[in-house]
Scaffold this motif. Structure first.
Motif, PDB file in Angstrom:
ATOM      1  N   HIS A  86      37.957  53.144  46.528  1.00 22.56           N
ATOM      2  CA  HIS A  86      37.000  52.035  46.498  1.00 22.56           C
ATOM      3  C   HIS A  86      36.954  51.362  47.866  1.00 22.56           C
ATOM      4  CE1 HIS A  86      38.308  51.852  42.078  1.00 22.56           C
ATOM      5  NE2 HIS A  86      37.146  52.465  42.117  1.00 22.56           N
ATOM      6  N   CYS A 146      42.824  45.564  45.353  1.00 19.77           N
ATOM      7  CA  CYS A 146      41.423  45.985  45.359  1.00 19.77           C
ATOM      8  C   CYS A 146      40.690  45.253  44.245  1.00 19.77           C
ATOM      9  CB  CYS A 146      41.353  47.495  45.138  1.00 19.77           C
ATOM     10  SG  CYS A 146      39.690  48.118  44.840  1.00 19.77           S
ATOM     11  N   ILE A 196      37.841  45.871  42.945  1.00 21.27           N
ATOM     12  CA  ILE A 196      37.181  46.814  42.044  1.00 21.27           C
ATOM     13  C   ILE A 196      38.188  47.363  41.037  1.00 21.27           C
ATOM     14  CG2 ILE A 196      35.874  48.973  41.900  1.00 21.27           C
ATOM     15  CD1 ILE A 196      34.973  48.284  44.869  1.00 21.27           C
TER      16      ILE A 196
END
Length: 96
Positions: free
Chosen positions: A14, A25, A27
């Protein structure tokens, strides 16, 4: 003052921008967020604080006092009423 954001890539590939040293992260974090249960009702810092302590069920939560939970980094006073209500739905309470 504007902070420069760096493009980063997580282990899953990602791509995201961040200006802090935090390596999480956003995401992956969103993908791993529970869809139901009491943990889904909490903010990310509160949820992460409980998970870090191995508290992933209401039964495990009921083994702790409110004060112990409030002492966890990431848990604030606003989380306690929701946790209390979730425990009550299952007939449980915080440890006295």
């Amino acid at each position: 003052m504007t902070t420069e954001k760096d493009l980063r890539v997580c282990e899953k590939g990602h791509q995201y921008y961040k200006s802090s040293d935090c390596k999480s992260c956003p995401i992956c974090h969103e993908e791993n967020k529970p869809k139901s249960g009491f943990l889904a009702k909490l903010s990310s810092p509160a949820r992460n604080a409980l998970l870090h302590e191995g508290i992933d069920t209401l039964k495990k939560l009921s083994l702790h006092t409110e004060k112990e939970i409030l002492n966890l980094h990431g848990i604030g006073p606003a989380s306690i009423p929701m946790l209390r209500a979730s425990l009550a739905e299952e007939g449980l309470t915080f440890k006295k």
